[in-house]
Design an enzyme around this catalytic site. Structure first.
Site, mmCIF file in Angstrom:
data_model
loop_
_atom_site.group_PDB
_atom_site.id
_atom_site.type_symbol
_atom_site.label_atom_id
_atom_site.label_comp_id
_atom_site.label_asym_id
_atom_site.label_seq_id
_atom_site.Cartn_x
_atom_site.Cartn_y
_atom_site.Cartn_z
ATOM 1 N N SER A 146 -112.005 72.185 -121.750
ATOM 2 C CA SER A 146 -110.984 73.235 -121.833
ATOM 3 C C SER A 146 -111.607 74.422 -122.546
ATOM 4 O O SER A 146 -112.557 74.255 -123.331
ATOM 5 C CB SER A 146 -109.789 72.720 -122.644
ATOM 6 N N TYR A 159 -105.902 68.140 -129.830
ATOM 7 C CA TYR A 159 -106.339 68.486 -128.467
ATOM 8 C C TYR A 159 -107.692 69.199 -128.501
ATOM 9 O O TYR A 159 -108.625 68.832 -127.781
ATOM 10 C CB TYR A 159 -105.279 69.371 -127.805
HETATM 11 P P1 NAD Z 1 -100.807 67.169 -116.040
HETATM 12 O O1 NAD Z 1 -100.014 66.639 -117.178
HETATM 13 O O2 NAD Z 1 -100.101 67.888 -114.947
HETATM 14 O O3 NAD Z 1 -101.678 66.003 -115.391
HETATM 15 C C1 NAD Z 1 -102.341 65.071 -116.198
HETATM 16 C C2 NAD Z 1 -102.565 63.813 -115.402
HETATM 17 O O4 NAD Z 1 -103.258 62.869 -116.249
HETATM 18 C C3 NAD Z 1 -101.268 63.156 -114.972
HETATM 19 O O5 NAD Z 1 -101.423 62.686 -113.642
HETATM 20 C C4 NAD Z 1 -101.121 61.985 -115.946
HETATM 21 O O6 NAD Z 1 -100.430 60.883 -115.401
HETATM 22 C C5 NAD Z 1 -102.584 61.626 -116.181
HETATM 23 N N1 NAD Z 1 -102.749 60.865 -117.428
HETATM 24 C C6 NAD Z 1 -102.456 61.279 -118.681
HETATM 25 N N2 NAD Z 1 -102.675 60.273 -119.558
HETATM 26 C C7 NAD Z 1 -103.143 59.221 -118.827
HETATM 27 C C8 NAD Z 1 -103.529 57.902 -119.144
HETATM 28 N N3 NAD Z 1 -103.487 57.424 -120.397
HETATM 29 N N4 NAD Z 1 -103.929 57.083 -118.154
HETATM 30 C C9 NAD Z 1 -103.959 57.517 -116.876
HETATM 31 N N5 NAD Z 1 -103.609 58.757 -116.508
HETATM 32 C C10 NAD Z 1 -103.194 59.600 -117.469
HETATM 33 O O7 NAD Z 1 -101.929 68.099 -116.703
HETATM 34 P P2 NAD Z 1 -102.924 69.214 -116.106
HETATM 35 O O8 NAD Z 1 -102.486 70.523 -116.612
HETATM 36 O O9 NAD Z 1 -103.137 69.000 -114.650
HETATM 37 O O10 NAD Z 1 -104.226 68.825 -116.924
HETATM 38 C C11 NAD Z 1 -105.242 68.000 -116.403
HETATM 39 C C12 NAD Z 1 -106.444 68.104 -117.317
HETATM 40 O O11 NAD Z 1 -106.847 69.469 -117.414
HETATM 41 C C13 NAD Z 1 -106.188 67.633 -118.756
HETATM 42 O O12 NAD Z 1 -107.337 66.966 -119.244
HETATM 43 C C14 NAD Z 1 -106.004 68.937 -119.500
HETATM 44 O O13 NAD Z 1 -106.325 68.841 -120.870
HETATM 45 C C15 NAD Z 1 -106.983 69.816 -118.775
HETATM 46 N N6 NAD Z 1 -106.725 71.243 -118.935
HETATM 47 C C16 NAD Z 1 -105.566 71.778 -118.481
HETATM 48 C C17 NAD Z 1 -105.358 73.137 -118.652
HETATM 49 C C18 NAD Z 1 -104.102 73.796 -118.174
HETATM 50 O O14 NAD Z 1 -103.892 74.947 -118.530
HETATM 51 N N7 NAD Z 1 -103.280 73.128 -117.389
HETATM 52 C C19 NAD Z 1 -106.314 73.926 -119.294
HETATM 53 C C20 NAD Z 1 -107.494 73.341 -119.733
HETATM 54 C C21 NAD Z 1 -107.691 71.984 -119.550
#
Ligand code: NAD
Length: 255
Positions: A146, A159
Site C-alpha cells: 500500500s 495497517y
Molecule cells: P476488500 O475488503 O474489498 O477485499 C478484501 C478481500 O480479502 C475480501 O475478499 C476478503 O474476504 C479477503 N480477506 C480478508 N481477510 C481474509 C482472511 N483472513 N482470509 C481470507 N480472505 C480474507 O478490500 P480491497 O480494498 O479490495 O483490498 C484488497 C487489498 O488491497 C488489501 O490487502 C488492502 O490492504 C489493499 N489495498 C487497498 C487499497 C484501497 O484503497 N482499496 C489501497 C492500498 C492497498
C-alpha cells in the site's frame, strides 16, 4: 523475447479474490487466458468472481479458507500442489484494516490485522516457495502492499506496520529466492474505491484525499490490475524486491 502479456497455460492463485481489487486482479488474469485459483472466506462471492473469470476467457477454481490460520495455509498449498501440480504466480492480496487512534488500539485489533496482512502473507510465500516454486524451479510472487507502507496514514498504525513490513519482506524474499528463479515484487496502491475504503470514507476524508492526489480522484480496482499483470509476467523476469506504487501521484506530491 515475446513482449505480449500471455497467461495461457499459467496457474495463478489470488487471495482475497471474492471482491474488490482481488476480484479485478482475478478477472484480469482470466482475460489473458490464466487458470485462476480464487481463495477467500466467502463461498458465494468466490463463485460469482470465478464465473466472471470464466466469462473473461480464463479457467477458474475456488478454495474457501480463512488465511489467518497457518494450518489453513498449509492445507491450501498442499491442495494446490496435488490438484494443479504447479503454480506459476502467487498473488497475496487479502488484507483488512480498521481506523482508530493509536492510543485506543487493543491487542485483539493488533493481532487480527497483523495476522491477516503480514503473518498470513509471509507464510503463504514461504510454504508456496518451499512446497511448489523452489522444486519446480520458477515462480512469480506479487504482494499487495500500500502507499501506506511507505507513508504514514493517521489512525492506521497496525495497517501501516503490516504494509511497511510487506515492502521490506518483499525485498528480503526477492533477494533470497532470486537464485531459484522466483521473483518477488509488490504493488502499493493509494486510495482505490472498494467496499473496504467506502466503509470508512466520509465526505470530509474523501475531499482531503482528492486534494492530496494530483490525479484529482480515487483510483478504480481495474486501474491496479496492470501492475500485477506486469510483475507476474515474463516482462518482469529481471525485476525483484520492487514495490510499484499506483497512486495517481499521491506519494510524489509535496506542494
Ligand atoms: P476488500 O475488503 O474489498 O477485499 C478484501 C478481500 O480479502 C475480501 O475478499 C476478503 O474476504 C479477503 N480477506 C480478508 N481477510 C481474509 C482472511 N483472513 N482470509 C481470507 N480472505 C480474507 O478490500 P480491497 O480494498 O479490495 O483490498 C484488497 C487489498 O488491497 C488489501 O490487502 C488492502 O490492504 C489493499 N489495498 C487497498 C487499497 C484501497 O484503497 N482499496 C489501497 C492500498 C492497498
Amino acid at each position: 523475447m515475446n513482449y505480449q502479456l500471455d497467461f495461457r497455460n499459467k496457474t495463478v492463485l489470488v487471495t482475497g479474490a471474492g471482491r474488490g481489487i482481488g476480484k479485478s486482479i482475478s478477472i484480469g488474469f482470466g482475460s489473458l487466458g490464466a487458470h485462476v485459483i480464487l481463495v477467500s472466506r466467502t463461498r458465494d462471492q468466490l463463485e460469482t468472481a470465478a464465473q466472471e473469470v470464466v466469462e473473461a476467457g480464463g479457467k477458474a477454481d475456488v478454495i474457501t479458507a480463512d488465511l489467518s490460520s497457518i494450518d489453513n495455509i498449509k492445507a491450501i498449498v498442499t491442495e494446490v500442489k496435488h490438484r494443479f501440480k504447479k503454480l506459476d504466480v502467487l498473488i497475496n492480496n487479502a488484507g483488512i484494516t480498521k481506523r482508530m487512534p493509536s492510543e485506543d488500539v487493543g491487542e485483539e485489533d493488533w493481532d487480527r490485522i497483523l495476522n491477516t496482512n503480514l503473518k498470513a502473507l509471509f507464510f503463504m510465500c514461504s510454504r508456496v516457495a518451499k512446497e511448489i516454486m523452489i522444486p519446480q524451479g520458477f515462480g512469480k510472487i506479487v504482494n499487495m502492499a500500500s502507499a501506506g507502507g511507505i507513508q504514514g496514514i493517521t489512525y492506521s498504525a497496525p495497517y501501516c506496520a503490516t504494509k511497511g513490513g510487506i515492502v521490506l519482506l518483499t525485498k528480503v524474499l526477492g533477494c533470497e529466492w532470486a537464485k531459484y528463479n522466483i521473483q518477488v515484487n509488490a504493488v502499493g496502491p493509494a486510495y482505490i474505491s472498494t467496499e473496504l475504503v467506502e466503509g470508512f470514507m466520509t465526505e470530509e476524508f474523501r475531499k482531503r484525499v482528492i486534494n492530496r492526489t494530483p490525479a484529482g480522484r480515487l483510483g478504480t480496482p481495474e486501474e491496479v490490475v496492470g501492475g500485477f499483470l506486469f510483475l507476474a509476467s515474463n516482462l518482469a523476469n529481471y525485476i525483484t524486491g520492487h514495490t510499484l506504487l499506483i497512486d495517481g501521484g499521491l506519494t510524489s506530491f509535496f506542494i
